[in-house]
Design a protein around this motif. Structure first.
Motif, PDB file in Angstrom:
ATOM      1  N   ASN A 110       1.027  -1.221  -0.056  1.00 33.90           N
ATOM      2  CA  ASN A 110      -0.109  -0.027   0.058  1.00 33.90           C
ATOM      3  C   ASN A 110       0.981   1.308   0.035  1.00 33.90           C
ATOM      4  O   ASN A 110       1.534   1.590   1.128  1.00 33.90           O
ATOM      5  CB  ASN A 110      -0.860  -0.060   1.251  1.00 33.90           C
ATOM      6  CG  ASN A 110      -1.663   1.194   1.188  1.00 33.90           C
ATOM      7  OD1 ASN A 110      -1.820   1.827   0.457  1.00 33.90           O
ATOM      8  ND2 ASN A 110      -2.641   1.285   2.367  1.00 33.90           N
ATOM      9  N   LEU A 111       0.899   1.907  -1.100  1.00 30.96           N
ATOM     10  CA  LEU A 111       1.997   3.356  -1.266  1.00 30.96           C
ATOM     11  C   LEU A 111       1.433   4.373  -0.394  1.00 30.96           C
ATOM     12  O   LEU A 111       2.213   5.186  -0.253  1.00 30.96           O
ATOM     13  CB  LEU A 111       2.101   3.418  -2.822  1.00 30.96           C
ATOM     14  CG  LEU A 111       2.939   2.567  -3.690  1.00 30.96           C
ATOM     15  CD1 LEU A 111       3.051   2.898  -5.017  1.00 30.96           C
ATOM     16  CD2 LEU A 111       4.113   1.935  -2.792  1.00 30.96           C
ATOM     17  N   SER A 112       0.123   4.119   0.263  1.00 25.45           N
ATOM     18  CA  SER A 112      -0.136   5.291   1.126  1.00 25.45           C
ATOM     19  C   SER A 112       0.579   5.256   2.365  1.00 25.45           C
ATOM     20  O   SER A 112       0.287   6.349   3.146  1.00 25.45           O
ATOM     21  CB  SER A 112      -1.726   5.442   1.072  1.00 25.45           C
ATOM     22  OG  SER A 112      -2.394   4.238   1.659  1.00 25.45           O
ATOM     23  N   ASN A 113       1.089   4.198   2.709  1.00 23.58           N
ATOM     24  CA  ASN A 113       1.563   3.863   3.868  1.00 23.58           C
ATOM     25  C   ASN A 113       3.160   4.132   3.798  1.00 23.58           C
ATOM     26  O   ASN A 113       3.766   3.898   2.885  1.00 23.58           O
ATOM     27  CB  ASN A 113       1.662   2.347   4.227  1.00 23.58           C
ATOM     28  CG  ASN A 113       2.251   1.808   5.540  1.00 23.58           C
ATOM     29  OD1 ASN A 113       3.231   2.541   6.077  1.00 23.58           O
ATOM     30  ND2 ASN A 113       1.833   0.888   6.213  1.00 23.58           N
ATOM     31  N   PRO A 114       3.665   5.005   4.759  1.00 22.85           N
ATOM     32  CA  PRO A 114       5.093   5.659   4.583  1.00 22.85           C
ATOM     33  C   PRO A 114       6.156   4.606   4.643  1.00 22.85           C
ATOM     34  O   PRO A 114       7.122   4.787   3.973  1.00 22.85           O
ATOM     35  CB  PRO A 114       4.859   6.551   5.642  1.00 22.85           C
ATOM     36  CG  PRO A 114       3.624   6.901   6.099  1.00 22.85           C
ATOM     37  CD  PRO A 114       2.947   5.954   5.804  1.00 22.85           C
ATOM     38  N   HIS A 116       5.790   1.742   3.408  1.00 22.85           N
ATOM     39  CA  HIS A 116       5.726   1.043   2.142  1.00 22.85           C
ATOM     40  C   HIS A 116       6.520   1.770   1.074  1.00 22.85           C
ATOM     41  O   HIS A 116       7.180   1.225   0.187  1.00 22.85           O
ATOM     42  CB  HIS A 116       4.475   0.639   1.758  1.00 22.85           C
ATOM     43  CG  HIS A 116       3.789  -0.511   2.508  1.00 22.85           C
ATOM     44  ND1 HIS A 116       2.580  -1.048   2.165  1.00 22.85           N
ATOM     45  CD2 HIS A 116       3.975  -0.972   3.769  1.00 22.85           C
ATOM     46  CE1 HIS A 116       2.009  -1.875   3.256  1.00 22.85           C
ATOM     47  NE2 HIS A 116       3.202  -1.841   4.239  1.00 22.85           N
ATOM     48  N   ARG A 117       6.153   3.105   1.021  1.00 23.29           N
ATOM     49  CA  ARG A 117       6.893   4.318   0.113  1.00 23.29           C
ATOM     50  C   ARG A 117       8.339   4.273   0.514  1.00 23.29           C
ATOM     51  O   ARG A 117       9.050   4.097  -0.690  1.00 23.29           O
ATOM     52  CB  ARG A 117       6.193   5.534   0.449  1.00 23.29           C
ATOM     53  CG  ARG A 117       4.954   5.581  -0.232  1.00 23.29           C
ATOM     54  CD  ARG A 117       4.723   7.259  -0.525  1.00 23.29           C
ATOM     55  NE  ARG A 117       4.621   7.872   0.669  1.00 23.29           N
ATOM     56  CZ  ARG A 117       3.751   8.191   1.549  1.00 23.29           C
ATOM     57  NH1 ARG A 117       2.441   7.766   1.527  1.00 23.29           N
ATOM     58  NH2 ARG A 117       3.983   8.690   2.697  1.00 23.29           N
TER      59      ARG A 117
END
Length: 142
Positions: A110-114, A116-117
């Motif tokens: 989930n790229l909205s999770n820092p 994960h980014r």
């Protein structure tokens, strides 16, 4: 989430279901997989020896063509082999998770999770470094 003093069972995927996120679980299970550890070790050793061999070759300390052969052909092949082993180990671990019944939503990025980014940025950055090393090695080999 388990406490530090509890032992994690690598064959029990339910223990990993309470970890912080999918990337955290993948990284943790990479270290529990002998294939993943082997891939990381081969890649790290190959890159280190390639950089040392390139530096030695550029300084002219060794005038042996076989040293250059190892530095510019064998070690890059070892690096690529190690890099291929890492996703294979992750794939096998995910396959085992799915086989034992962990939901697919726990295995998504989930790229909205820092976190994960940050993991994606680290992956892209390290991939760029690997490509740059291979380009320099390929140029020197030519």
């Amino acid at each position: 989430m388990t406490h530090d003093n509890e032992k994690l069972d690598p064959e029990n995927p339910e223990q990993d279901a309470h970890a912080e996120g999918p990337i955290d679980r993948l990284v943790k299970t990479l270290w529990r997989s002998p294939l993943g550890v082997l891939g990381v070790a081969i890649t790290t050793i190959s890159i280190t020896l390639m950089l040392i061999g390139t530096a030695v070759d550029l300084m002219g300390l060794v005038d042996n063509p076989y040293a250059a052969l190892v530095t510019y052909t064998v070690l890059p092949a070892g690096m690529l082999f190690g890099l291929v082993l890492i996703p294979i180990a992750v794939f096998i671990r995910r396959w085992l998770w799915r086989k034992k019944g962990i939901d697919a939503e726990n295995l998504q990025i989930n790229l909205s999770n820092p976190k994960h980014r940050l993991g994606l940025i680290a992956f892209i950055s390290l991939s760029a470094v690997n490509v740059a090393i291979l380009i320099v090695i390929g140029y020197e080999a030519y």
